[in-house]
Design an enzyme around this catalytic site. Structure first.
Site, short mmCIF file in Angstrom:
data_model
loop_
_atom_site.label_atom_id
_atom_site.label_comp_id
_atom_site.label_asym_id
_atom_site.label_seq_id
_atom_site.Cartn_x
_atom_site.Cartn_y
_atom_site.Cartn_z
N HIS A 5 0.83 -1.21 0.00
CA HIS A 5 0.00 0.00 0.00
C HIS A 5 0.87 1.26 0.00
O HIS A 5 0.88 1.98 -0.98
CB HIS A 5 -1.00 0.03 1.15
CG HIS A 5 -1.92 -1.15 1.19
ND1 HIS A 5 -2.72 -1.48 0.11
CD2 HIS A 5 -2.16 -2.08 2.15
CE1 HIS A 5 -3.41 -2.56 0.41
NE2 HIS A 5 -3.09 -2.95 1.64
N ASP B 184 -5.06 -8.15 -3.37
CA ASP B 184 -5.36 -7.93 -1.97
C ASP B 184 -6.68 -8.56 -1.54
O ASP B 184 -6.77 -9.77 -1.34
CB ASP B 184 -5.34 -6.43 -1.68
CG ASP B 184 -5.33 -6.10 -0.20
OD1 ASP B 184 -5.35 -7.03 0.62
OD2 ASP B 184 -5.32 -4.91 0.15
#
Length: 433
Positions: free
Chosen positions: A264, A315
């Site tokens: 991220h 993810d």
């Protein structure tokens, strides 16, 4: 030996026409562009890419797709995710992960990085085999036909200031990093799998415990992944408790470097970006999840310019489509800056292939070149989405639905858009409902 003839293949220097590819023992033994198709060669019509790497996955999150579209934040979404985590057993997790990994195969993924923290039974006690959940995931990848790097996550506390795990979080914890290391060290993966380490986040691993995880990874030359600055609240808590940003905390613990991938990295200071780049720390971007969870838009171009290799992950599996993840890196940067043209197709292909495999510890995969692992992903160039785009344009237009053939280590896993062994939609439905 198996011989393929690609109408167009993405080689080290970019797309090339009429490429003869020879495979033996799961490796490329010859790659020759500009060759007419010989008799007996398997024709690959369209654009053939190296295998795609999904560098960040939580397989069980796939059960949430389409079920969490309500007003709220990351933290309210997390409560729903925990409810799913509470229900899984080794058998049900294996069935779900097998279906999810097979969906990845259909999308052209040849290797997944599974960020794994669902370790123990529902009350937090260890299974008779402490790595039973790990084994379930590794077996699921084998049955789906792809490679896996099991990124075993150390997860010890619920907050930056050290509050203990409670409720379903007790499934995640080993007590301390030493006991985490002992458990992970007892797991020996088969040939299609590797084991790496993960620091779940600075809120889940106390600062004094992080070096234990780093040492475990260093001693084995294994990849080390960490959720970094996904939420502003995490940054604020870290600054309040440690007087340092999460990036600074990880740097002080020795956790950054060329075998580390920060996942991220959305909310970074200028000095954070410099620190990541100066240490050659990779950054794994997961744009569809980051926008699905309203996380924010990370500084992708600035990270790349600072020296951080970029890779991609799906993810939470809001969608499983590495083409969409790659395209979103560019499109999100356009939204952030109100300008166009930040990443070339070549850069995005590299992030989706070689960089992702490197971040997962498979440095011998991700390129179509002699001696490398024989992974091939062929994308049709005659669909309603890709017709007329050409090879470079297809990177900005293709979707997972355009993948026709997938070969992993020389084995055909997807043929004409169908998985070779599994009815993937049925497997997903059976595992989720």
């Amino acid at each position: 030996m198996t011989v393929y003839h690609a109408e167009c293949a993405w080689l080290a220097d970019g797309p090339a026409a009429n490429v003869l590819v020879e495979v033996d023992g799961g490796r490329f033994t010859a790659v020759t562009p500009g060759v007419s198709p010989p008799a007996g060669a398997t024709r690959l019509a369209g654009l053939t890419l190296p295998g795609l790497a999904n560098a960040h996955s939580h397989a069980f999150h796939r059960a949430l797709r389409g079920r969490t579209q309500a007003r709220g934040t990351f933290w309210s979404w997390r409560d729903t995710m925990y409810a799913i985590a509470a229900l899984l057993t080794p058998d049900s997790y294996r069935a779900l992960a097998r279906a999810v990994f097979a969906e990845m195969a259909l999308a052209g993924v040849t290797c997944v990085g599974e960020f794994h923290y669902l370790h123990h039974d529902s009350d937090g006690t260890r299974y008779a085999d402490p790595n039973e959940m790990s084994a379930a995931l590794v077996e699921a990848a084998a049955e789906a036909g792809i490679r896996i790097t099991l990124l075993d996550a150390c997860y010890l506390t619920s907050t930056v200031d050290g509050k203990p795990l409670a409720g379903v979080q007790r499934r995640f914890g080993d007590g301390d990093a030493v006991r985490w290391a002992e458990r992970v060290s007892a797991f020996t993966p088969p040939g299609h799998a590797r084991v790496g380490a993960a620091v779940h986040s600075v809120r889940a691993v106390p600062a004094e415990q992080i070096p234990v995880v780093v040492e475990w990874a260093d001693n084995r030359g294994a990849p080390l992944h960490v959720h970094l600055s996904e939420q502003r609240a995490e940054n604020a808590a870290c600054l309040a408790h440690h007087r340092r940003t999460p990036t600074e905390l990880l740097a002080d613990a020795g956790a950054l470097g060329p075998r580390t991938a920060a996942v991220h990295a959305t909310h970074l200071s200028d000095s954070d970006r410099t620190e990541l780049g100066d240490t050659d720390t990779a950054v794994c971007l997961c744009p569809t999840t980051e926008r699905d969870l309203a996380d924010g838009i990370g500084p992708a171009r600035a990270l790349a310019d600072a020296g951080s290799p970029l890779c991609l992950g799906s993810d939470s599996h809001a969608v499983i489509d590495i083409f969409e993840e790659a395209r979103a890196v560019e499109m999100d940067e356009r939204l952030r800056t109100e300008r166009r043209g930040h990443f070339s197709a070549t850069e995005l292909v590299h992030a989706a292939t070689a960089a992702g495999h490197a971040a997962l510890g498979w440095g011998d995969a991700g390129t179509i070149a002699v001696g490398r692992r024989a992974d091939l992903v062929t994308v049709r160039l005659d669909t309603a989405r890709t017709a007329g785009t050409g090879p470079h344009g297809a990177i900005f237009a293709a979707t997972a639905a355009d993948v026709a053939h997938v070969i992993v280590d020389g084995r055909t896993v997807v043929q004409d858009g169908q998985h070779a062994h599994l009815d993937v939609p049925r497997a997903l439905k059976d595992a989720i409902t």
